[in-house]
Design a protein around this motif. Sequence first.
Motif, PDB file in Angstrom:
ATOM      1  N   VAL A 234       0.838  -1.205   0.000  1.00 29.54           N
ATOM      2  CA  VAL A 234       0.000   0.000   0.000  1.00 29.54           C
ATOM      3  C   VAL A 234       0.873   1.256   0.000  1.00 29.54           C
ATOM      4  CG1 VAL A 234      -1.676   1.333   1.326  1.00 29.54           C
ATOM      5  CG2 VAL A 234      -1.974  -1.136   1.069  1.00 29.54           C
ATOM      6  N   VAL A 235       1.930   1.264   0.810  1.00 33.01           N
ATOM      7  CA  VAL A 235       2.853   2.411   0.819  1.00 33.01           C
ATOM      8  C   VAL A 235       3.476   2.597  -0.563  1.00 33.01           C
ATOM      9  CG1 VAL A 235       5.057   3.267   1.727  1.00 33.01           C
ATOM     10  CG2 VAL A 235       3.359   2.283   3.282  1.00 33.01           C
ATOM     11  N   ALA A 236       3.919   1.496  -1.168  1.00 37.85           N
ATOM     12  CA  ALA A 236       4.591   1.571  -2.466  1.00 37.85           C
ATOM     13  C   ALA A 236       3.671   2.116  -3.550  1.00 37.85           C
ATOM     14  CB  ALA A 236       5.107   0.186  -2.855  1.00 37.85           C
ATOM     15  N   VAL A 237       2.466   1.560  -3.638  1.00 40.07           N
ATOM     16  CA  VAL A 237       1.559   1.986  -4.698  1.00 40.07           C
ATOM     17  C   VAL A 237       1.021   3.387  -4.424  1.00 40.07           C
ATOM     18  CG1 VAL A 237      -0.588   1.020  -3.757  1.00 40.07           C
ATOM     19  CG2 VAL A 237      -0.271   1.129  -6.228  1.00 40.07           C
ATOM     20  N   THR A 238       0.938   3.781  -3.153  1.00 42.65           N
ATOM     21  CA  THR A 238       0.470   5.119  -2.816  1.00 42.65           C
ATOM     22  C   THR A 238       1.478   6.177  -3.248  1.00 42.65           C
ATOM     23  OG1 THR A 238      -0.837   4.344  -0.943  1.00 42.65           O
ATOM     24  CG2 THR A 238      -0.214   6.665  -0.944  1.00 42.65           C
ATOM     25  N   LEU A 239       2.758   5.966  -2.925  1.00 43.31           N
ATOM     26  CA  LEU A 239       3.786   6.925  -3.330  1.00 43.31           C
ATOM     27  C   LEU A 239       3.932   6.963  -4.849  1.00 43.31           C
ATOM     28  CD1 LEU A 239       6.541   6.311  -0.624  1.00 43.31           C
ATOM     29  CD2 LEU A 239       4.998   8.280  -0.837  1.00 43.31           C
ATOM     30  N   THR A 240       3.816   5.793  -5.483  1.00 43.17           N
ATOM     31  CA  THR A 240       3.868   5.752  -6.945  1.00 43.17           C
ATOM     32  C   THR A 240       2.717   6.536  -7.536  1.00 43.17           C
ATOM     33  OG1 THR A 240       4.955   3.592  -6.926  1.00 43.17           O
ATOM     34  CG2 THR A 240       3.830   4.226  -8.952  1.00 43.17           C
ATOM     35  N   SER A 241       1.531   6.392  -6.946  1.00 45.11           N
ATOM     36  CA  SER A 241       0.363   7.116  -7.437  1.00 45.11           C
ATOM     37  C   SER A 241       0.493   8.613  -7.187  1.00 45.11           C
ATOM     38  CB  SER A 241      -0.901   6.584  -6.760  1.00 45.11           C
ATOM     39  OG  SER A 241      -1.106   5.227  -7.075  1.00 45.11           O
ATOM     40  N   LEU A 242       1.065   8.995  -6.041  1.00 43.04           N
ATOM     41  CA  LEU A 242       1.246  10.421  -5.747  1.00 43.04           C
ATOM     42  C   LEU A 242       2.095  11.084  -6.824  1.00 43.04           C
ATOM     43  CD1 LEU A 242       1.949  11.983  -2.288  1.00 43.04           C
ATOM     44  CD2 LEU A 242       3.249  12.725  -4.267  1.00 43.04           C
ATOM     45  N   VAL A 243       3.216  10.444  -7.156  1.00 43.02           N
ATOM     46  CA  VAL A 243       4.086  10.986  -8.204  1.00 43.02           C
ATOM     47  C   VAL A 243       3.368  10.957  -9.554  1.00 43.02           C
ATOM     48  CG1 VAL A 243       6.261  10.661  -9.438  1.00 43.02           C
ATOM     49  CG2 VAL A 243       6.168  10.317  -6.958  1.00 43.02           C
ATOM     50  N   GLY A 244       2.665   9.858  -9.822  1.00 44.64           N
ATOM     51  CA  GLY A 244       1.982   9.736 -11.105  1.00 44.64           C
ATOM     52  C   GLY A 244       0.856  10.738 -11.281  1.00 44.64           C
ATOM     53  N   TYR A 245       0.036  10.932 -10.251  1.00 47.16           N
ATOM     54  CA  TYR A 245      -1.049  11.901 -10.350  1.00 47.16           C
ATOM     55  C   TYR A 245      -0.514  13.330 -10.455  1.00 47.16           C
ATOM     56  CZ  TYR A 245      -4.851   8.602  -9.449  1.00 47.16           C
ATOM     57  OH  TYR A 245      -5.769   7.588  -9.553  1.00 47.16           O
ATOM     58  N   ALA A 246       0.595  13.607  -9.779  1.00 47.66           N
ATOM     59  CA  ALA A 246       1.202  14.931  -9.892  1.00 47.66           C
ATOM     60  C   ALA A 246       1.646  15.185 -11.335  1.00 47.66           C
ATOM     61  CB  ALA A 246       2.382  15.053  -8.938  1.00 47.66           C
ATOM     62  N   LEU A 247       2.241  14.159 -11.949  1.00 45.29           N
ATOM     63  CA  LEU A 247       2.719  14.306 -13.321  1.00 45.29           C
ATOM     64  C   LEU A 247       1.568  14.412 -14.315  1.00 45.29           C
ATOM     65  CD1 LEU A 247       4.876  14.321 -15.514  1.00 45.29           C
ATOM     66  CD2 LEU A 247       4.929  11.821 -15.401  1.00 45.29           C
ATOM     67  N   THR A 248       0.588  13.503 -14.197  1.00 48.06           N
ATOM     68  CA  THR A 248      -0.505  13.537 -15.167  1.00 48.06           C
ATOM     69  C   THR A 248      -1.409  14.751 -14.955  1.00 48.06           C
ATOM     70  OG1 THR A 248      -1.820  12.073 -13.730  1.00 48.06           O
ATOM     71  CG2 THR A 248      -0.539  11.037 -15.476  1.00 48.06           C
ATOM     72  N   GLY A 249      -1.546  15.185 -13.688  1.00 49.20           N
ATOM     73  CA  GLY A 249      -2.401  16.332 -13.419  1.00 49.20           C
ATOM     74  C   GLY A 249      -1.807  17.651 -13.877  1.00 49.20           C
ATOM     75  N   TRP A 250      -0.476  17.778 -13.774  1.00 50.67           N
ATOM     76  CA  TRP A 250       0.195  19.037 -14.100  1.00 50.67           C
ATOM     77  C   TRP A 250       1.079  18.943 -15.338  1.00 50.67           C
ATOM     78  CZ3 TRP A 250      -1.090  23.608 -12.290  1.00 50.67           C
ATOM     79  CH2 TRP A 250      -1.754  23.699 -11.048  1.00 50.67           C
ATOM     80  N   GLY A 251       1.307  17.737 -15.844  1.00 52.10           N
ATOM     81  CA  GLY A 251       2.186  17.576 -17.006  1.00 52.10           C
ATOM     82  C   GLY A 251       1.816  18.453 -18.192  1.00 52.10           C
ATOM     83  N   PRO A 252       0.546  18.462 -18.619  1.00 49.21           N
ATOM     84  CA  PRO A 252       0.188  19.334 -19.749  1.00 49.21           C
ATOM     85  C   PRO A 252       0.450  20.810 -19.479  1.00 49.21           C
ATOM     86  CG  PRO A 252      -1.495  17.667 -19.421  1.00 49.21           C
ATOM     87  CD  PRO A 252      -0.561  17.562 -18.250  1.00 49.21           C
ATOM     88  N   SER A 253       0.186  21.262 -18.255  1.00 49.67           N
ATOM     89  CA  SER A 253       0.476  22.657 -17.921  1.00 49.67           C
ATOM     90  C   SER A 253       1.977  22.924 -17.953  1.00 49.67           C
ATOM     91  CB  SER A 253      -0.070  22.993 -16.535  1.00 49.67           C
ATOM     92  OG  SER A 253      -1.482  23.018 -16.545  1.00 49.67           O
ATOM     93  N   TYR A 254       2.769  21.971 -17.439  1.00 51.01           N
ATOM     94  CA  TYR A 254       4.223  22.128 -17.472  1.00 51.01           C
ATOM     95  C   TYR A 254       4.724  22.208 -18.909  1.00 51.01           C
ATOM     96  CZ  TYR A 254       9.134  20.786 -17.311  1.00 51.01           C
ATOM     97  OH  TYR A 254      10.491  20.745 -17.507  1.00 51.01           O
ATOM     98  N   MET A 255       4.196  21.353 -19.771  1.00 50.78           N
ATOM     99  CA  MET A 255       4.621  21.366 -21.171  1.00 50.78           C
ATOM    100  C   MET A 255       4.271  22.692 -21.843  1.00 50.78           C
ATOM    101  SD  MET A 255       3.520  17.475 -22.211  1.00 50.78           S
ATOM    102  CE  MET A 255       3.978  16.098 -21.157  1.00 50.78           C
ATOM    103  N   GLN A 256       3.148  23.269 -21.447  1.00 52.61           N
ATOM    104  CA  GLN A 256       2.759  24.554 -22.025  1.00 52.61           C
ATOM    105  C   GLN A 256       3.578  25.704 -21.441  1.00 52.61           C
ATOM    106  OE1 GLN A 256      -1.744  24.958 -22.478  1.00 52.61           O
ATOM    107  NE2 GLN A 256      -1.641  22.924 -21.543  1.00 52.61           N
ATOM    108  N   ARG A 257       3.805  25.704 -20.146  1.00 55.83           N
ATOM    109  CA  ARG A 257       4.505  26.822 -19.501  1.00 55.83           C
ATOM    110  C   ARG A 257       6.008  26.782 -19.722  1.00 55.83           C
ATOM    111  NH1 ARG A 257       1.840  27.354 -13.419  1.00 55.83           N
ATOM    112  NH2 ARG A 257      -0.338  26.996 -14.024  1.00 55.83           N
ATOM    113  N   SER A 258       6.621  25.611 -19.555  1.00 55.50           N
ATOM    114  CA  SER A 258       8.085  25.526 -19.552  1.00 55.50           C
ATOM    115  C   SER A 258       8.680  25.023 -20.861  1.00 55.50           C
ATOM    116  CB  SER A 258       8.558  24.617 -18.410  1.00 55.50           C
ATOM    117  OG  SER A 258       8.213  25.165 -17.156  1.00 55.50           O
ATOM    118  N   LEU A 259       7.929  24.250 -21.632  1.00 57.18           N
ATOM    119  CA  LEU A 259       8.451  23.718 -22.888  1.00 57.18           C
ATOM    120  C   LEU A 259       7.903  24.449 -24.103  1.00 57.18           C
ATOM    121  CD1 LEU A 259       8.412  19.864 -22.157  1.00 57.18           C
ATOM    122  CD2 LEU A 259      10.254  21.514 -21.786  1.00 57.18           C
ATOM    123  N   GLY A 260       7.012  25.398 -23.878  1.00 55.35           N
ATOM    124  CA  GLY A 260       6.511  26.225 -24.974  1.00 55.35           C
ATOM    125  C   GLY A 260       5.540  25.535 -25.912  1.00 55.35           C
ATOM    126  N   MET A 261       4.913  24.449 -25.478  1.00 53.20           N
ATOM    127  CA  MET A 261       3.955  23.739 -26.329  1.00 53.20           C
ATOM    128  C   MET A 261       2.560  24.324 -26.140  1.00 53.20           C
ATOM    129  SD  MET A 261       5.314  19.831 -25.620  1.00 53.20           S
ATOM    130  CE  MET A 261       4.273  19.110 -26.890  1.00 53.20           C
TER     131      MET A 261
END
Length: 430
Positions: A234-261
């Motif tokens: 549970v600890v392992a999958v929770t931390l993996t999900s925390l990182v994954g949700y952070a990336l999928t939730g903010w990834g498109p915004s990061y690509m637009q703000r920092s990578l110019g897409m």
Amino acid sequence: MEFNRPEIADTLALKRRGLTLALLTLTYFFSFMDRQILAILLEAIKADLKLSDTQLGLLSGLVFAIFYATLGIPIARLADRTSRKRIIAISLAVWSVMTAMSGLAQNFTQLMLARIGVGVGEAGAGPPSHSIIADLYPPEKRASAMAIYSLGVLLGGGLGMMIGGVVAHAYNWRVAMMVVGLPGVILAAIVWLFLAEPRRGLSDAQRAMETPAMPSLGEGIAAMWRNPAALYLVVAVTLTSLVGYALTGWGPSYMQRSLGMSMLDVSKYVALPAAIIGSSSALLGGVAADRAAKRHGLHAQSWVVAVFKLIAFPFAVGFYFVDDPRIALASYFIAALFAGAYLGPSFALIQHLAPIKLRSVWAALTLLVINLVGLGLGPFLVGRLSDAMQPTYGAQSLRWAMLCVALLTPVAIFAYWRAGALMKQAVDRK
């Protein structure tokens, strides 16, 4: 009638398990499509409703996760006693309607209430689905079946971003919400009519005989607490999900703000490849885990995940240190090729460790922690850190906020290794 005999019902359930798995996977697909469409629309919603990154983080995670996770426990308890397929169908209809209604929101509060509604609906799908799959597939095939089911996460999230971005570019973010949400109502009717409801413990006949009485919820929680391998999982999958949700939730915004897409660039050139690569990762993880289990024992499945995550980690971190979009995305896709491997083995092992008549509850307890901590805190933590870092890093604050969260991955790798070691020790003692 003859068809009411248990052996006939069991045969029919097993004969239709491919269709059942397909419908559960499609339901999970719609779940993540409706959940993750918000990621590609964040910048448009921010501009339209004048929201901060902290508010966007709340919408992406915490306000959804609180209801999604906490309601999962009572619904799972109901699923362990009543018809699981009806609970899944009703839940699917609810969250689909609420996703469409998100497009009508005129301010933060209205959008928050709609997202709460999506969370309430989705709370009823996961635990019963895990329980049905565990009843239809024996332990040696369960990781692969769970990996197929987990394709809903990767394909749903990816195609949700793609469809949402394209529709929002052509019309607006409100229309995108409606286009993604409403088809789920049709799928709910199909699930109600055609999903199989297997006998509990069908694929674990001997273990089912060992637990004749229905344990209480407290006994279920206590049983998980007494199982150290389950806790590490549970600890392992929770931390993996925390990182994954952070990336999928903010990834498109990061690509637009920092990578110019642009939003359309992310929808066209990132969403679909990421979904395909992530799905390949999930299938590869499931197959590799089942093969390792046959050769070395079920504990090896946890070690397979640890190895895959270790390979992905440097590429996942490298994504935040590169300004060239092509190199950054190459690193992102390589990480995705290995990062999705955890899905099938993680949930299959939880179902293997769970008492037969508490499978829905153990799945719900796992999802409770995953979603309160992973989904709830992941996107919110990134948003809060981004706002806090903005005076120092300016437009690049999101980059450093996401990197801080990604650095939790080694802890998850250790937890997967430890879970496998504890399972092996338990087998060796017998």
